[in-house]
Structure formats: structure tokens, C-alpha cells
Design a protein around this motif. Structure first.
Motif, PDB file in Angstrom:
ATOM      1  N   LEU A   1      23.330  23.030  -7.496  1.00 30.33           N
ATOM      2  CA  LEU A   1      24.382  23.544  -6.673  1.00 30.33           C
ATOM      3  C   LEU A   1      24.069  25.153  -6.366  1.00 30.33           C
ATOM      4  CD1 LEU A   1      27.382  22.396  -8.695  1.00 30.33           C
ATOM      5  CD2 LEU A   1      26.456  21.330  -6.741  1.00 30.33           C
ATOM      6  N   PRO A   2      24.660  25.687  -5.081  1.00 28.65           N
ATOM      7  CA  PRO A   2      24.214  27.064  -4.553  1.00 28.65           C
ATOM      8  C   PRO A   2      24.932  28.034  -5.264  1.00 28.65           C
ATOM      9  CG  PRO A   2      25.765  25.918  -3.008  1.00 28.65           C
ATOM     10  CD  PRO A   2      25.290  24.748  -4.087  1.00 28.65           C
ATOM     11  N   VAL A   3      24.104  28.699  -6.203  1.00 30.61           N
ATOM     12  CA  VAL A   3      24.860  30.091  -6.801  1.00 30.61           C
ATOM     13  C   VAL A   3      23.801  31.126  -6.363  1.00 30.61           C
ATOM     14  CG1 VAL A   3      26.271  28.869  -8.535  1.00 30.61           C
ATOM     15  CG2 VAL A   3      23.705  29.355  -9.189  1.00 30.61           C
ATOM     16  N   PRO A   4      24.001  32.406  -6.593  1.00 31.03           N
ATOM     17  CA  PRO A   4      23.183  33.539  -6.383  1.00 31.03           C
ATOM     18  C   PRO A   4      22.435  33.578  -7.771  1.00 31.03           C
ATOM     19  CG  PRO A   4      25.415  34.168  -5.878  1.00 31.03           C
ATOM     20  CD  PRO A   4      25.463  32.916  -6.501  1.00 31.03           C
ATOM     21  N   ARG A   5      21.233  34.439  -7.696  1.00 29.40           N
ATOM     22  CA  ARG A   5      20.341  34.718  -8.815  1.00 29.40           C
ATOM     23  C   ARG A   5      21.492  35.795  -9.572  1.00 29.40           C
ATOM     24  NH1 ARG A   5      15.025  35.286 -10.091  1.00 29.40           N
ATOM     25  NH2 ARG A   5      14.307  37.179 -11.232  1.00 29.40           N
ATOM     26  N   GLY A   6      21.457  35.490 -10.944  1.00 33.84           N
ATOM     27  CA  GLY A   6      22.234  36.424 -11.814  1.00 33.84           C
ATOM     28  C   GLY A   6      22.787  35.336 -12.812  1.00 33.84           C
ATOM     29  N   THR A   7      23.941  35.608 -13.381  1.00 38.85           N
ATOM     30  CA  THR A   7      24.826  34.998 -14.389  1.00 38.85           C
ATOM     31  C   THR A   7      25.930  34.273 -14.073  1.00 38.85           C
ATOM     32  OG1 THR A   7      23.585  36.117 -16.137  1.00 38.85           O
ATOM     33  CG2 THR A   7      25.784  35.383 -16.745  1.00 38.85           C
ATOM     34  N   VAL A   8      25.992  33.075 -14.117  1.00 42.07           N
ATOM     35  CA  VAL A   8      27.429  32.358 -14.260  1.00 42.07           C
ATOM     36  C   VAL A   8      28.006  32.503 -15.521  1.00 42.07           C
ATOM     37  CG1 VAL A   8      28.644  30.142 -13.892  1.00 42.07           C
ATOM     38  CG2 VAL A   8      26.528  30.782 -12.462  1.00 42.07           C
TER      39      VAL A   8
ATOM     40  N   TYR B   1      33.442  29.496 -10.080  1.00 41.63           N
ATOM     41  CA  TYR B   1      32.770  30.142 -11.154  1.00 41.63           C
ATOM     42  C   TYR B   1      32.729  31.598 -11.160  1.00 41.63           C
ATOM     43  CZ  TYR B   1      29.065  30.602  -7.766  1.00 41.63           C
ATOM     44  OH  TYR B   1      28.427  31.002  -6.344  1.00 41.63           O
ATOM     45  N   THR B   2      32.728  32.133 -12.315  1.00 44.68           N
ATOM     46  CA  THR B   2      32.647  33.472 -12.280  1.00 44.68           C
ATOM     47  C   THR B   2      31.150  34.026 -12.465  1.00 44.68           C
ATOM     48  OG1 THR B   2      33.136  33.567 -14.828  1.00 44.68           O
ATOM     49  CG2 THR B   2      34.949  34.103 -13.153  1.00 44.68           C
ATOM     50  N   PHE B   3      30.809  35.148 -11.574  1.00 41.22           N
ATOM     51  CA  PHE B   3      29.486  35.188 -11.547  1.00 41.22           C
ATOM     52  C   PHE B   3      29.258  36.829 -11.623  1.00 41.22           C
ATOM     53  CE2 PHE B   3      26.186  37.097  -8.484  1.00 41.22           C
ATOM     54  CZ  PHE B   3      24.920  36.293  -9.199  1.00 41.22           C
ATOM     55  N   SER B   4      28.424  37.404 -12.196  1.00 39.67           N
ATOM     56  CA  SER B   4      27.910  38.655 -11.911  1.00 39.67           C
ATOM     57  C   SER B   4      26.313  39.030 -12.189  1.00 39.67           C
ATOM     58  CB  SER B   4      28.419  39.505 -13.195  1.00 39.67           C
ATOM     59  OG  SER B   4      27.864  39.394 -14.421  1.00 39.67           O
ATOM     60  N   SER B   5      25.796  40.086 -11.639  1.00 34.11           N
ATOM     61  CA  SER B   5      24.396  40.453 -11.967  1.00 34.11           C
ATOM     62  C   SER B   5      24.248  41.842 -12.511  1.00 34.11           C
ATOM     63  CB  SER B   5      23.700  40.280 -10.601  1.00 34.11           C
ATOM     64  OG  SER B   5      24.180  41.444  -9.689  1.00 34.11           O
ATOM     65  N   ALA B   6      23.185  42.412 -13.102  1.00 34.37           N
ATOM     66  CA  ALA B   6      23.161  43.524 -13.636  1.00 34.37           C
ATOM     67  C   ALA B   6      23.814  44.659 -12.534  1.00 34.37           C
ATOM     68  CB  ALA B   6      21.837  43.890 -13.988  1.00 34.37           C
TER      69      ALA B   6
ATOM     70  N   ARG C   1      33.975  32.985  -7.451  1.00 34.35           N
ATOM     71  CA  ARG C   1      33.192  32.329  -6.334  1.00 34.35           C
ATOM     72  C   ARG C   1      33.602  30.813  -5.989  1.00 34.35           C
ATOM     73  NH1 ARG C   1      29.002  35.411  -3.662  1.00 34.35           N
ATOM     74  NH2 ARG C   1      28.395  37.081  -4.731  1.00 34.35           N
ATOM     75  N   ASP C   2      33.582  30.407  -4.945  1.00 35.24           N
ATOM     76  CA  ASP C   2      33.568  28.936  -4.840  1.00 35.24           C
ATOM     77  C   ASP C   2      32.093  28.595  -4.282  1.00 35.24           C
ATOM     78  OD1 ASP C   2      33.407  29.355  -2.222  1.00 35.24           O
ATOM     79  OD2 ASP C   2      35.517  28.722  -1.656  1.00 35.24           O
ATOM     80  N   LEU C   3      31.901  27.102  -4.102  1.00 34.45           N
ATOM     81  CA  LEU C   3      30.468  26.553  -3.806  1.00 34.45           C
ATOM     82  C   LEU C   3      30.087  27.078  -2.443  1.00 34.45           C
ATOM     83  CD1 LEU C   3      30.164  23.065  -5.307  1.00 34.45           C
ATOM     84  CD2 LEU C   3      29.282  25.444  -6.353  1.00 34.45           C
ATOM     85  N   ALA C   4      31.012  27.564  -1.396  1.00 30.44           N
ATOM     86  CA  ALA C   4      30.807  27.921  -0.277  1.00 30.44           C
ATOM     87  C   ALA C   4      30.502  29.485  -0.200  1.00 30.44           C
ATOM     88  CB  ALA C   4      31.949  27.871   0.792  1.00 30.44           C
ATOM     89  N   GLY C   5      30.453  30.033  -1.265  1.00 34.91           N
ATOM     90  CA  GLY C   5      29.954  31.528  -1.355  1.00 34.91           C
ATOM     91  C   GLY C   5      31.311  32.411  -1.081  1.00 34.91           C
ATOM     92  N   ARG C   6      32.468  31.823  -0.999  1.00 31.04           N
ATOM     93  CA  ARG C   6      33.393  32.829  -0.759  1.00 31.04           C
ATOM     94  C   ARG C   6      34.036  33.370  -2.179  1.00 31.04           C
ATOM     95  NH1 ARG C   6      35.112  28.115   2.519  1.00 31.04           N
ATOM     96  NH2 ARG C   6      36.013  27.361   0.690  1.00 31.04           N
TER      97      ARG C   6
END
Length: 594
Positions: free
Chosen positions: A281-288, A301-306, A313-318
Motif C-alpha cells: 500500500l502507498p505510504v511515505p518513507r517514515g513510520t506508521v 493511518y497515523t504517520f510521522s517522520s523525524a 492520512r488515507d491511502l490517497a495521501g490526503r
């Protein structure tokens, strides 16, 4: 100011009732203290549902989405009661009549109104309480003097899942399924070679069925399996993914939502149960951090990076929810593999955007110890970078995400094994010219705070300053005062109680090495901490003070942690000021708005 990094509003995954998924609640700290809110997705509004003085942590919606259930911790001691209140408005009432206050060990609520909850009483006994629909008092379904945790309730309310540690190691539990009358349905155990767990978000039962989705470690890493407690059939799910894999059922039960974690970063997959088809599934580089499948086929999903705080976010990236206002990017992290004999220690490094190496460097140790650092937002690390310090976060032995042998590899020499890995990381960063050998700071909270105190006494030549928050300073004394569940963890880790193996507790106790402490030390402690009780840390600090050590103890009116954002910001401010006053450091170079 750097402390603003620790004061930003939190974004967490919403939760919903399975029969009314359009009704969502979530936990947030917009008021400065974590509370539960009702989220109106259509209108975009958010309405506060709780107003607990010390904040809230645990909660759920019933399947029909009519009631919010939450655990009310009155004073931060992790002892309290389950409450519930109607979403349409009305007073909160005790949710489990007749059940005395205690420490929560899981909750599940069925569509009929039946509720099941695990509670550990003051004497250490854990009971699984069952409240039938319409009943005026809860009854005890099952109980034990050894650790228990309620894993879940099947949709038809015919099966109750319990995780138990009758063998004595709560970090390697076994599974037991009971009927609502307490009759045994089935058992599954990997003891003594491993444990079986369930993922905390959502039900472990197949939607509409009895199959249990659990996590095993038979191959040396967490991976999913399906278990039928009636037939005893077990199906291990072979995903072919190289890292840690945990799973949830999707709402229609035809697939699993997989969370794959490796090298400090996350991936999401959909695994089709019928034929094993795996879709990334499309998620950015970082941590879910958390993820859940929606009935419409989407995934939130909740997502963050450093570099940036968590967003939903949703799978459409919104971005469905995010931190309000402008966000100043934090420093990125780089994974540094540190050679240590035949081992490789994972280290996540971030450096300030001004100044030059060698930097004053904070070795920021995570708690647990069975957690791990990676490419996710870390407010304290970002604040240190903003203040001009490099930050090294070490996934020492005892950490998760590097295999179960690594995770349990610290038990032979508790504390000393972890610090051996930290010392290797320090040596590597000093040799590379990045860390200033005269200005290395050892810091951490909870288990990381314990390691800080132990490190100052066992490695006095390595550290110029120490910062410990919510820490154990006197292990035998802490054992006698802490939560009963943690005593079981210590017994498994050390091979007995302080009376049975006193030499092991003494070897792991910072108090044993108080004479050797040379570095200035700031200790932050909660006066209602049930995990690292204040009495034992006061004893440790008195021992240092009697020896003329430079030690500063600051007590606060909290438990082990606090749901109030200002507590974290105040702690960060105090730590930065203490380090600057003792070893110096660059002044802040930029104003933070996040």
C-alpha cells in the motif's frame, strides 16, 4: 524555543464502533491535556467528550457507536475504574458496577451490551470481569494470581480471549479462549521458546467468526498466525517480508492489513487470505504508528517522520487530521550501523543544522526496554537538535525490531548489556569525528532513565552529564514498591525476586555504583509514579548527595508519565538549561513554531 517541539498537539488514530463506522472518536491534547473527542467527519467539527484532570489514555466506542468507555485514573497512579458516557450527551457513570478500582488489563464490549474487562487489584490478583447486558453488577469470569490480560471478545460474544503467564513470564504469554460461562474452549502456547501476542488496536477475532489472529515469534521475528480455538488448527501466515510483521483483519475478514517494520521504517500491505496475494500500500518513507482498515476498503493511518509530527492520512495521501499551524521541519535521521564485536548496533543519528562537528551529543535512550527508535518524530530529539546538539538514539539489546534474540539478549546481564551497546555507539561516533568526547550526555526516561543512572556509575569516564526521567535508582527497593505486573517482569528477567537472587538485582542496581558517579545529574520524578516509585529514587539521590555528587532532583505531581503537554515542555526546558549550565553548548539558532 526548542521546548515547543514537546508541546505540539498530538494526532492519533480515530476509533469507531464496527456497526457505525461513520461515528468516530479520538484522543487529542488540544486543551493541553489528553482527552477524548467526538469527530464529526462530515462537518469537520470536533467535540470534547471527557474532562479528566490528569488526562485519559485508554478508551473505546461500543459496536453501535452510542457509548464512549474510558479508563479513569484519578491521580496518575494507574489505578482507577472504567467509566462510560452516552455520545449524545449525559453524565458519565461507572461502567462496571461492583468492580473495585485497579489497574486495567484490557476491555471489550459486545453489540448486546455485554462487557468484559481485566482488572488487577491492589493485592496483585487479576480477574476477568464480565458484565451481562441489563445486569446491575459484574461477575468474575476467570482470575489468577499470575498475570492475565483480556485479549478480546468475538462478535457473536461466544468467545473470550485471555492472554496468561501462568509459567511466570508476562513478556512471553500464552493464549486461552473461554466461553461466556467460563468454560475452557481452547489453549495455545509457545512457551518456553516464545510468546503469543495480539495487536492492541481492534479485535483479534475474525469478523463474525471464532478464528484468532495472533503474533508469534517462531521464526525469530514477530509474524501473524491464525488459530481456531475449537479445532486447534493453526495457520502461520508466511508473508515473505524480512522484518517484524503484525496484522489486523480487514472489516469483511477476507484479508489482513499488515504492518511491516524494518530498519526503523514502516510499510503497509494487504494480504489476501484466500490465495496469499500480497499488495503493498502507498505510504511515505517514515513510520506508521497505527493503522486500521475501513469498511469502504480504505485505510487510515497515523504517520510521522523525524522531520515532522504525526498526521492522519488515507491511502490517497490526503491528510485527514494534522497539527494546526505552520510546522518547522526538524532534522532528518540517518541510520548508522555500529560494529560491536560480532554484532551490529542500530543507531539513529540527527545533527543540528548549524555548527560543526564534533558536536556536543546527547545519547537519548528509549524506554521499555522492548520498544525501538527509528525514523519517526521525536519531540525531545528535535528540541536538542534545535538547541545545537547532535542526538544519537541507540536500539541497544533489549530493543524490539531486531529479532527476538536481540530483544531478550539483555537478560543475562541486565542493564550492562544495553550499556555495552551504547558505549560502542559512543566510541564509533567519537572516532568518526562527529561526537565531542568531552561533551557526551547520557539521557533517557523510564528504562532509558534507569540505564542513564547505571551508566553514570559503571561508565564514569564516558559521560559528561546525565539526565534521567522516571527512572529506577535502587532496583531492590523499586521491586518492592512497583506495580505487581512489573514484579512479574522482573522475576522473569532476573530469574527470581530480590530475596531469591539478591546478587543479580544488586549487579543491575544503579545504587550499587553510587560511589563511582562523577558527572552532574538531573533527575525528574513523579511523586505518584507506580512504575518507578519516588521513594527508591529519593534514596538513590540521597546516596549521591552524601558523597558530594552534583545531583539535582526535581519532583512533580505526576505518575510515571503525564497526559499534560506542559509537563513534557517543562522537563525539556529544565534538561536543556541543566546541560548548558554544566557542559555548555551552542545557543538556540532558530525560533520554533511547532
Amino acid at each position: 524555543m526548542p521546548v515547543d517541539r514537546c508541546n505540539a498537539p498530538a494526532v492519533e488514530l480515530p476509533f469507531w464502533g464496527r456497526l457505525r463506522p461513520e461515528v468516530c472518536a479520538l484522543r487529542g491534547n488540544a486543551t493541553g491535556t489528553a482527552q477524548f473527542y467526538l469527530w464529526d467527519r462530515a462537518g469537520g467539527g470536533i467535540r470534547q467528550l471527557t474532562d479528566a484532570p490528569h488526562g485519559v489514555e485508554l478508551g473505546l466506542l461500543d459496536p453501535a457507536g452510542r457509548w464512549l468507555w474510558w479508563y479513569h485514573d484519578e491521580d496518575g497512579t494507574e489505578r482507577g475504574s472504567w467509566m462510560r458516557a452516552p455520545l449524545r450527551g449525559g453524565p458519565a457513570v461507572p461502567a462496571l458496577p461492583g468492580v473495585p478500582p485497579g489497574t486495567p488489563e484490557g476491555l471489550a464490549v459486545g453489540a448486546s451490551g455485554l462487557a468484559v474487562a481485566g482488572i488487577t487489584a491492589a493485592d496483585g490478583r487479576t480477574d476477568i470481569h464480565l458484565l451481562r447486558a441489563g445486569a446491575d453488577r459484574a461477575e468474575v469470569l476467570y482470575g489468577a494470581d499470575t498475570p492475565l490480560y483480556l485479549g478480546g471478545l468475538s462478535d457473536d460474544e461466544a468467545y473470550v480471549l485471555v492472554l496468561h503467564a501462568e509459567h511466570g513470564d508476562p513478556q512471553r504469554p500464552s493464549l486461552r479462549v473461554l466461553g461466556p460461562d467460563g468454560a475452557l474452549v481452547g489453549e495455545l502456547s509457545d512457551w518456553p521458546h516464545g510468546g503469543l501476542h495480539v495487536v492492541p488496536y481492534g479485535s483479534p477475532f475474525l469478523p463474525g467468526g471464532r478464528l484468532v489472529l495472533a503474533v508469534h515469534t517462531r521464526g525469530g521475528r514477530p509474524a501473524p498466525l491464525l488459530w481456531d480455538p475449537v479445532t486447534a488448527e493453526v495457520r502461520e501466515i508466511d508473508t515473505g517480508l524480512p522484518g517484524d510483521v503484525r496484522a489486523h483483519f480487514v472489516p469483511d475478514g477476507t484479508a489482513l492489513l499488515l504492518h511491516h517494520r524494518i530498519h526503523g521504517r514502516s510499510e503497509l500491505y494487504r494480504y489476501r487470505l484466500a490465495d496469499g496475494h500480497l499488495e503493498r500500500l502507498p505510504v511515505p518513507r517514515g513510520t506508521v504508528h497505527t493503522a486500521a482498515a475501513r469498511p469502504d476498503g480504505d485505510c487510515w493511518y497515523t504517520f510521522s517522520s523525524a522531520t515532522a509530527p504525526a498526521v492522519l492520512r488515507d491511502l490517497a495521501g490526503r491528510e485527514l487530521l494534522s497539527v494546526p499551524g505552520p510546522v518547522v521541519p526538524a532534522a532528518p535521521v540517518t541510520e548508522v550501523p555500529v560494529p560491536h564485536g560480532e554484532l551490529t548496533v542500530p543507531v539513529f543519528l540527527s545533527v543540528p543544522d548549524t555548527g560543526e562537528a564534533p558536536y556536543p551529543t546527547v545519547f537519548l535512550l528509549h524506554g521499555g526496554p522492548h520498544t525501538a527508535d527509528g525514523d519517526e518524530y521525536n519531540g525531545p530529539a528535535a528540541a536538542w537538535n534545535d538547541a545545537g546538539y547532535a542526538v544519537a538514539r541507540v536500539n541497544y539489546r533489549g530493543s524490539a525490531e531486531n529479532g527476538t534474540a536481540w530483544q531478550f539478549g539483555h537478560r543475562e546481564a541486565v542493564g550492562h548489556t544495553e550499556l555495552s551497546d551504547v558505549a560502542a555507539a559512543r566510541a564509533h561516533l567519537v572516532a568518526s569525528g562527529l561526537a565531542d568526547p568531552d561533551r557526551c550526555v547520557l539521557a533517557g526516561s523510564s528504562w532509558g532513565g534507569y540505564l542513564t543512572l547505571l551508566g553514570l556509575g559503571t561508565q564514569p569516564g564516558l559521560w559528561a552529564c546525565g539526565l534521567a526521567e522516571g527512572a529506577v535508582g535502587d532496583y531492590p527497593a523499586a521491586y518492592r514498591e512497583q506495580l505487581h505486573s512489573l514484579r512479574w517482569v522482573d522475576r522473569a528477567m532476573f530469574g527470581g525476586t530480590p530475596d531469591q537472587v539478591p546478587e543479580r538485582y544488586a549487579a543491575a542496581s544503579p545504587h550499587t555504583y553510587a560511589d563511582a558517579v562523577r558527572a552532574p545529574l538531573l533527575v525528574l520524578a513523579g511523586d505518584r509514579d507506580a512504575r518507578c516509585p519516588v521513594g527508591q529514587i529519593e534514596s538513590y539521590v540521597r546516596a549521591l548527595a552524601a558523597r558530594g555528587a552534583d545531583v539535582d532532583l526535581r519532583l512533580r505531581s505526576t505518575g510515571h508519565a503525564s497526559a499534560r503537554a506542559e509537563v513534557g515542555a517543562d522537563a525539556m526546558s529544565a534538561q536543556i538549561a541543566f546541560v548548558r549550565s554544566r557542559i555548555g553548548g551552542p545557543a538556540p539558532t532558530r525560533k520554533q513554531d511547532a
